[in-house]
Design a protein around this motif. Sequence first.
Motif, PDB file in Angstrom:
ATOM      1  N   ASP A 279       0.886  -1.159  -0.046  1.00 18.06           N
ATOM      2  CA  ASP A 279      -0.157  -0.253   0.146  1.00 18.06           C
ATOM      3  C   ASP A 279       0.734   1.363  -0.078  1.00 18.06           C
ATOM      4  N   MET A 280       2.270   1.240   0.544  1.00 10.20           N
ATOM      5  CA  MET A 280       2.899   2.406   0.520  1.00 10.20           C
ATOM      6  C   MET A 280       4.451   1.622   0.504  1.00 10.20           C
ATOM      7  N   ARG A 281       5.291   2.339  -0.368  1.00 10.79           N
ATOM      8  CA  ARG A 281       6.708   2.059  -0.314  1.00 10.79           C
ATOM      9  C   ARG A 281       7.719   2.962   0.437  1.00 10.79           C
ATOM     10  N   ALA A 282       8.371   2.639   1.562  1.00  8.36           N
ATOM     11  CA  ALA A 282       9.138   3.753   2.069  1.00  8.36           C
ATOM     12  C   ALA A 282      10.619   3.039   1.484  1.00  8.36           C
ATOM     13  N   PRO A 283      11.420   4.159   1.223  1.00  6.02           N
ATOM     14  CA  PRO A 283      12.661   4.109   0.641  1.00  6.02           C
ATOM     15  C   PRO A 283      13.745   3.285   1.710  1.00  6.02           C
ATOM     16  N   THR A 284      13.597   3.346   3.003  1.00  6.93           N
ATOM     17  CA  THR A 284      14.275   2.677   4.052  1.00  6.93           C
ATOM     18  C   THR A 284      13.456   2.351   5.042  1.00  6.93           C
TER      19      THR A 284
ATOM     20  N   ALA B 224       3.483  12.035   3.966  1.00  4.88           N
ATOM     21  CA  ALA B 224       2.806  10.865   3.741  1.00  4.88           C
ATOM     22  C   ALA B 224       1.920  10.861   2.290  1.00  4.88           C
ATOM     23  N   ARG B 225       1.265  11.910   2.346  1.00  4.15           N
ATOM     24  CA  ARG B 225       0.668  12.391   0.905  1.00  4.15           C
ATOM     25  C   ARG B 225       1.676  12.493  -0.281  1.00  4.15           C
ATOM     26  N   GLN B 226       2.845  13.014   0.169  1.00 10.08           N
ATOM     27  CA  GLN B 226       3.814  13.214  -0.916  1.00 10.08           C
ATOM     28  C   GLN B 226       4.492  11.777  -1.407  1.00 10.08           C
ATOM     29  N   HIS B 227       4.615  11.097  -0.295  1.00  7.97           N
ATOM     30  CA  HIS B 227       5.122   9.835  -0.501  1.00  7.97           C
ATOM     31  C   HIS B 227       3.872   8.952  -1.464  1.00  7.97           C
TER      32      HIS B 227
ATOM     33  N   SER C 190       4.455   7.551  -4.998  1.00 12.78           N
ATOM     34  CA  SER C 190       4.498   6.272  -5.078  1.00 12.78           C
ATOM     35  C   SER C 190       3.232   5.886  -6.370  1.00 12.78           C
ATOM     36  N   ALA C 191       2.215   6.685  -6.436  1.00  9.16           N
ATOM     37  CA  ALA C 191       1.311   6.604  -7.374  1.00  9.16           C
ATOM     38  C   ALA C 191       1.841   6.927  -9.038  1.00  9.16           C
TER      39      ALA C 191
END
Length: 443
Positions: free
Chosen positions: A250-255, A276-279, A283-284
Amino acid sequence: MSSLTNQNIFTVSRLNAEVRLLLENEMGIVWLVGEISNFSAPVSGHWYLTLKDSRAQVKCAMFRGNNRRVTFKPQNGNQVLVKARLSLYEPRGDYQLIIDSMQPEGDGRLQQQFEELKMKLAAEGLFAQTSKRPLPEHPQTVGIITSKTGAALFDILDVLKRRDPSLPVVIYPTMVQGEEAAIQIAQAIGRANSRNECDVLIVGRGGGSLEDLWCFNNEVLARTIAASQIPIISAVGHEVDVTIADFVADMRAPTPSAAAELVSRDNSHKDQAFNARQHKLISAMRHYLSEQKQQTTSLLHRLDRQHPNNQLQRQSQQLDELNARLQRAITQLLSSHQHKIERQQHKIALYSPVKRLAAQQASLQRLEQKLLDAIDRKLLNTRHQLALAAEKLDTVSPLATLKRGYSITQNQSGQVISQVSQTKTGDTLVTRLSDGEIRSTVN
């Protein structure tokens, strides 16, 4: 024959052109593993080689624009994985592969499996943004699925302690590397869903090689992430590392540390929400760009099959072939002239006056030797005949008779005395014996 028309009769050139178009349009892109042999790199910059296995082989060409992207120097005996399209070299009617990319077999196989699974799951809609679950704005409990001894766990806990010490954490320890890791991670996600004790999950580990992160490219794990009722943040490796889990989560974090920041809040929680919205937007955008890239790649492949550059590449290959044939012809011509010169030199040597004089001298020497041999044989024969004659003469010689006990008596005038009547008193007689003479006087 009367039923045939001009449309039914092919020239060789037309046939080869039709077969080339058929191969290029119908087969499309293929992946192939094989061993390199007959590798050559002429001055044109193109590569020509043969890929083979234990039972078959196929000719290949890799043009300069593509082989510049190869990160290693191919050599005969290398085992490689190539992405190529089927074609036909029309001047010779040779079926061949036009290679687009080349990798050593080990890395290439993993990358191929990654791309194939990525396309398969994307086609099923597992990466679609509409299927993503939103992250809770203020998580009540955070679940962490990672190794209990890995650096990723300590990084996450350190960030959570610094930013939101009161946030409850549930740890689901599991392997994050090796053959069994993907199943263990999937089982941990299942346990978290069945217990329903947290409202967001962080799944990840620290950085590593493609092989180290390979368990996060597992199809079973990807489908488990997609089926989870709890939103999942994928935090695998560093920012440059991308796995299938990143696409389906649902969300990717770089680390892992960045994932901890996403689920925690501090005094600047508005900035956190913005980030969070930016990430999420990033991601989208990445998913959208990935889909667009796939469509663009497909269109480029279709364009590539009809691009004029392909014709230029084929002509360049033909030029290399003609150049090689010219070099062989020049070599054969020089060799032929060299043989002619050597034959002429041999003839000249046969009729040379010096050589003829040497031959006559050798013949004269042989005749002299034959004459000397004949003289020696003649002397030997004469000596032998003389010895035989001497032996016969000795047999009838008076001396031989004397040696047998006989004697010869002669008067002083040398007349042989064979009767007494031939002597008178007072004559001096000479009696010859085998070893001397006796002189006596007749009384």
